[in-house]
Scaffold this motif. Sequence first.
Motif, PDB file in Angstrom:
ATOM      1  N   ILE A  17      75.712   5.302  97.056  1.00 17.18           N
ATOM      2  CA  ILE A  17      75.369   5.485  98.465  1.00 17.18           C
ATOM      3  C   ILE A  17      76.566   6.140  99.149  1.00 17.18           C
ATOM      4  CG2 ILE A  17      74.752   4.338 100.631  1.00 17.18           C
ATOM      5  CD1 ILE A  17      74.343   2.401  97.432  1.00 17.18           C
ATOM      6  N   THR A  18      76.318   7.229  99.891  1.00 16.23           N
ATOM      7  CA  THR A  18      77.400   7.974 100.543  1.00 16.23           C
ATOM      8  C   THR A  18      77.145   8.052 102.043  1.00 16.23           C
ATOM      9  OG1 THR A  18      77.684   9.323  98.556  1.00 16.23           O
ATOM     10  CG2 THR A  18      78.672  10.148 100.585  1.00 16.23           C
ATOM     11  N   LEU A  19      78.208   7.866 102.785  1.00 14.69           N
ATOM     12  CA  LEU A  19      78.156   8.067 104.225  1.00 14.69           C
ATOM     13  C   LEU A  19      79.467   8.682 104.674  1.00 14.69           C
ATOM     14  CD1 LEU A  19      76.692   7.703 106.965  1.00 14.69           C
ATOM     15  CD2 LEU A  19      77.859   5.473 107.145  1.00 14.69           C
ATOM     16  N   GLY A  20      79.424   9.927 105.075  1.00 18.31           N
ATOM     17  CA  GLY A  20      80.613  10.605 105.563  1.00 18.31           C
ATOM     18  C   GLY A  20      81.711  10.655 104.514  1.00 18.31           C
ATOM     19  N   GLN A  67      76.434   6.034 112.594  1.00 18.73           N
ATOM     20  CA  GLN A  67      77.527   6.095 111.608  1.00 18.73           C
ATOM     21  C   GLN A  67      77.765   4.768 110.928  1.00 18.73           C
ATOM     22  OE1 GLN A  67      79.052   9.039 110.778  1.00 18.73           O
ATOM     23  NE2 GLN A  67      77.347   9.787 112.033  1.00 18.73           N
ATOM     24  N   THR A  68      76.812   3.830 111.066  1.00 20.63           N
ATOM     25  CA  THR A  68      76.973   2.500 110.466  1.00 20.63           C
ATOM     26  C   THR A  68      75.966   2.298 109.336  1.00 20.63           C
ATOM     27  OG1 THR A  68      77.810   1.558 112.526  1.00 20.63           O
ATOM     28  CG2 THR A  68      76.930   0.022 110.896  1.00 20.63           C
ATOM     29  N   LEU A  69      76.451   1.826 108.252  1.00 24.44           N
ATOM     30  CA  LEU A  69      75.641   1.599 107.047  1.00 24.44           C
ATOM     31  C   LEU A  69      75.671   0.117 106.707  1.00 24.44           C
ATOM     32  CD1 LEU A  69      75.676   3.613 103.755  1.00 24.44           C
ATOM     33  CD2 LEU A  69      76.245   1.207 103.671  1.00 24.44           C
ATOM     34  N   THR A  70      74.492  -0.420 106.356  1.00 17.30           N
ATOM     35  CA  THR A  70      74.396  -1.800 105.867  1.00 17.30           C
ATOM     36  C   THR A  70      73.748  -1.766 104.490  1.00 17.30           C
ATOM     37  OG1 THR A  70      74.163  -2.647 108.123  1.00 17.30           O
ATOM     38  CG2 THR A  70      73.531  -4.110 106.318  1.00 17.30           C
ATOM     39  N   LEU A  71      74.468  -2.303 103.533  1.00 19.64           N
ATOM     40  CA  LEU A  71      74.014  -2.297 102.136  1.00 19.64           C
ATOM     41  C   LEU A  71      73.883  -3.746 101.684  1.00 19.64           C
ATOM     42  CD1 LEU A  71      73.613  -1.076  99.253  1.00 19.64           C
ATOM     43  CD2 LEU A  71      76.109  -0.998  99.077  1.00 19.64           C
ATOM     44  N   ARG A  72      72.724  -4.091 101.139  1.00 18.05           N
ATOM     45  CA  ARG A  72      72.489  -5.463 100.700  1.00 18.05           C
ATOM     46  C   ARG A  72      72.010  -5.496  99.249  1.00 18.05           C
ATOM     47  NH1 ARG A  72      70.064  -5.662 105.957  1.00 18.05           N
ATOM     48  NH2 ARG A  72      71.236  -7.041 107.394  1.00 18.05           N
ATOM     49  N   THR A  73      72.555  -6.439  98.497  1.00 17.72           N
ATOM     50  CA  THR A  73      72.006  -6.833  97.195  1.00 17.72           C
ATOM     51  C   THR A  73      71.618  -8.302  97.329  1.00 17.72           C
ATOM     52  OG1 THR A  73      74.035  -7.690  96.185  1.00 17.72           O
ATOM     53  CG2 THR A  73      73.700  -5.302  96.102  1.00 17.72           C
ATOM     54  N   ARG A  79      78.948  -3.872 105.179  1.00 14.17           N
ATOM     55  CA  ARG A  79      78.765  -3.160 106.446  1.00 14.17           C
ATOM     56  C   ARG A  79      79.925  -2.180 106.619  1.00 14.17           C
ATOM     57  NH1 ARG A  79      78.365  -8.420 107.613  1.00 14.17           N
ATOM     58  NH2 ARG A  79      80.327  -8.399 108.823  1.00 14.17           N
ATOM     59  N   TYR A  80      79.585  -0.932 106.899  1.00 13.54           N
ATOM     60  CA  TYR A  80      80.618   0.103 107.035  1.00 13.54           C
ATOM     61  C   TYR A  80      80.268   1.027 108.183  1.00 13.54           C
ATOM     62  CZ  TYR A  80      83.244   4.398 106.233  1.00 13.54           C
ATOM     63  OH  TYR A  80      84.047   5.496 106.397  1.00 13.54           O
ATOM     64  N   THR A  81      81.304   1.353 108.981  1.00  6.15           N
ATOM     65  CA  THR A  81      81.164   2.329 110.054  1.00  6.15           C
ATOM     66  C   THR A  81      82.120   3.486 109.794  1.00  6.15           C
ATOM     67  OG1 THR A  81      80.573   0.617 111.647  1.00  6.15           O
ATOM     68  CG2 THR A  81      81.353   2.725 112.529  1.00  6.15           C
ATOM     69  N   ASP A  82      81.586   4.677 109.708  1.00  5.95           N
ATOM     70  CA  ASP A  82      82.416   5.868 109.453  1.00  5.95           C
ATOM     71  C   ASP A  82      83.076   6.298 110.767  1.00  5.95           C
ATOM     72  OD1 ASP A  82      83.637   8.092 108.469  1.00  5.95           O
ATOM     73  OD2 ASP A  82      81.800   9.302 108.325  1.00  5.95           O
ATOM     74  N   ASP A  83      84.329   5.902 110.932  1.00  6.58           N
ATOM     75  CA  ASP A  83      85.067   6.267 112.139  1.00  6.58           C
ATOM     76  C   ASP A  83      86.127   7.323 111.860  1.00  6.58           C
ATOM     77  OD1 ASP A  83      86.902   4.845 110.686  1.00  6.58           O
ATOM     78  OD2 ASP A  83      87.202   3.267 112.181  1.00  6.58           O
ATOM     79  N   HIS A  88      89.585   0.068 106.846  1.00  3.68           N
ATOM     80  CA  HIS A  88      90.447  -0.879 107.542  1.00  3.68           C
ATOM     81  C   HIS A  88      89.592  -2.046 108.019  1.00  3.68           C
ATOM     82  CE1 HIS A  88      89.087   0.410 111.592  1.00  3.68           C
ATOM     83  NE2 HIS A  88      88.999   1.616 111.029  1.00  3.68           N
ATOM     84  N   ARG A  89      90.225  -3.012 108.617  1.00  8.46           N
ATOM     85  CA  ARG A  89      89.561  -4.265 108.957  1.00  8.46           C
ATOM     86  C   ARG A  89      88.332  -4.062 109.839  1.00  8.46           C
ATOM     87  NH1 ARG A  89      90.243  -9.540 108.829  1.00  8.46           N
ATOM     88  NH2 ARG A  89      89.286 -10.789 110.486  1.00  8.46           N
ATOM     89  N   ASP A  90      88.377  -3.087 110.728  1.00 10.69           N
ATOM     90  CA  ASP A  90      87.306  -2.941 111.712  1.00 10.69           C
ATOM     91  C   ASP A  90      86.181  -2.013 111.288  1.00 10.69           C
ATOM     92  OD1 ASP A  90      88.612  -4.683 113.450  1.00 10.69           O
ATOM     93  OD2 ASP A  90      89.836  -3.062 114.289  1.00 10.69           O
ATOM     94  N   ASN A  91      86.341  -1.341 110.144  1.00 12.57           N
ATOM     95  CA  ASN A  91      85.240  -0.449 109.753  1.00 12.57           C
ATOM     96  C   ASN A  91      84.555  -0.850 108.451  1.00 12.57           C
ATOM     97  OD1 ASN A  91      86.935   0.431 107.694  1.00 12.57           O
ATOM     98  ND2 ASN A  91      87.064   2.555 108.416  1.00 12.57           N
TER      99      ASN A  91
END
Length: 864
Positions: A17-20, A67-73, A79-83, A88-91
């Motif tokens: 899975i790719t985001l930015g 720009q936010t991705l949520t991936l679940r198994t 949870r990742y936000t491409d900033d 880092h801790r916040d993304n």
Amino acid sequence: MKTAATDSPVATAANVITLGRARFTLLTDRLLRLEWAADRVFEDRATLAVVNRALPAVKHTVKTRGQTLTLRTGALELRYTDDGKPFHRDNLAVAFTVAGAAAEWHPGQKDKQNLGATLRTLDCIRGDQREIWAPNKKGAMVPTGKFERVNLGAGFVSRSGWALIDDSRNVLIGGRPEWVQPRPAGERRDWYFFAHGHDYKGALRDAAAVFGRQPLPPRFALGYWWSRYWAYTDREIEELVSQFNRYQVPLDVMVIDMDWHLPGWTGYTWDRRYFPDPAEFLKWLKDNGLKITLNLHPADGVARHEEQFPAMAKAMGLNPKTADKVPFDITDPKYMAAYFKHLHHPDEQRGVDFWWMDWQQGESTAMPGLDTLPWINHLHWKDMEENAERGDQRPLIFSRFGGYGAGRYCVGFSGDTHSVWESLQFQPEFTATAANVLYGYWSHDIGGHMPGKIEPELYLRWIQFGVHSPVLRTHTTKNEAAERRIFAYPEPYATLMMKEIRRRYEMIPYVYTEMRRCHDTAVSLCRPLYYEHPEADDAYRAKNEYYFGDAMLVAPVLTPASTTDNLADVRYWLPEGDWWDTARGTLETGGRWQRRGYLLHEIPTFVRPGAILPGQHCGLRVQGGSYRDLVLTCWPGAAGAYELYEDDGDSRGYLRNDCARIPLAQHQEKNGRRVIEVGPATGRFKGFLAKRSLEVRLPASAPATTVRANGRELPWSQRPAPGCWSYDGDRATVVIQVPEIDVTRGATIDVVTAPAGQAAAVGLQGLLARLAEVAALFTFAGSGHPLHPDERLVFEVAQTGNRLSRWPDSYAREMAALPKNLARLPAVIKAVAKAQAPWDGPETMATRKDYCTRCLAILKRSAE
């Protein structure tokens, strides 16, 4: 760089899975690859650590909102936000569970509960303390005499429930042919995140799928390795081998240290002053059934004094007449091809089985990020795999730990330790903890390296640990007083050390089976207790204990014996349930810490009731193929089962499942009847034997009343004999010898003992061993003049086991008399301590009192 036919560094597309600037790869439902690249160019090549990402598709869901991705198994949520910034801790956050409780990880979070990995080497380490080196006035690095506690680094498992492995700086492997390549320029992250909670075995299984499985070593590697840093001549080594043969001490690997070649750290030319005819010498070793490894320090390249210099110079395009040296360059494929062709293959053709890479190459190379050690380990392993003259033989190297992924290459050389109790005390923890990073084949300098001399008791205890470790190899440095020949030590140490090495050979069927399980399950032979008991705090505190395979728990003796009672105290913790102490024949209750004393010949090893431990009759060399003379030790108290594994012991056929498995089982009935079943075997391989001899041992047992093998009743024999059963009274063990069974058809051993006498057999082995110790000491308290009318009661009691061996039908009578005689014994010894013969002086009296005091101290502890 494939380690299996299906391995590929390119991940399954459905798992990516790719985001930015970020890419996430689901390797399993609990193992993630986390990548961030400023240039949005991600990496699909292998690294020195990672060999496989082509794993089955993982069921998952992905939601992207802006720009936010949520991936679940089923096991985690990412949870990742491409900033535009690196992780880092916040993304970035990963949520999962640990022991049923919710947990969350963020980048930058410190893993304070990681359970450790291992070290590159134990060089200059005393116990768990590393000696600090610093530059002197001339700039040379010298020891300061100061020490600091070693840090074992981060492994794949953590009590925090997560572990993060950073592979960002590791070099890549790619191209055709495959070779190391530097990482592309630019800021990037390449992380592997484990979210397994306290399922440590699951984490290791997933790690092995990505970082590579631990191979099964050739069976000869489980035998005894002789090694000493010494300028041996060929005749001295031949005499050494002859001494081993005369003393009937098994030996399989001859390690020849650096003086085999011309002077200098680096060398490839045999020194004819020591070895006038190397080819004939190597043939002599092979004819005597030995495997051979030679020491290497390749860092200085090939100088012109080497016999191989002209060929190496020409291979590198240099003029042999004008060049002074061919520099070592591990980054150059041409140099390394010539390195193997001209420097190693000729000696392999003469008989050298594998090489000992003794480092000295440093930790950096001309290629940024490339460490010489893991790359040279990989190249030697690959050369052995691909050398057509070796055929289907398994590779084997002997080198230091090269970081994540190093477990793909065995065996590990742990380096030069100090010959002190503190070093022995650290090695059980060090060896077991290496399982956390899939490095299960450490070989230690048994006896330590520096300064070389070692007290006999420490050497014995170190050998006992070596017997219960992956590889048994004694070693030491150049020191006139540094003796490692076990038969050169005073008694009782020489005899006991010889017995320990024979014990190792007897255990090989069990050890080899467990090593095969290591390959299949990723759980190393020596592993920490917390693998099985992750929620028990004491499993983490018991650092000096370890599981030795699935069936045995070992708590080695790590301190000298008391001069008061000749016993070495061991404080150990046993998990919940019942455990047999195999050294003393006692049944211990787990779930608590205990302290017990052990005699010189005793090793605290524990098994569950019903355990079946396979073994073999000891020979002077490890044999390939089937075990011809099987030995089964079957502990009472419950039904039990085990599956014995066999293969040819040398080829890579085990990777193709060319092997056999022999089921072993036992069950007990209330009337004192016990049934042991062997086979039928499944599978075949070259060298498989259907028919073998069989010896069954039933420890902690009363004598048998009837014994049948495949329905045929076996007679009793006073001494062990084929086709008979006997009773070893000193060890409270029924011994049954069946001359031949067919494992493909199966065999059944049916034993009946008197149920009323069974309870007396529990602990009898340990009690009689202590009484034998009392008798040996009491001998020196005696006099030519009788000192007490019952003074020989000591010897009468100590001979209980001997009488039971001769007359097992006297068991009930002996067991009734033993406690009564034990109750009388202290008073007799006290009386002798005070007695005086007509010719006794004060010194004799004091000596007698001392021996009697020690006898009483042992008796006091014999009820433990």
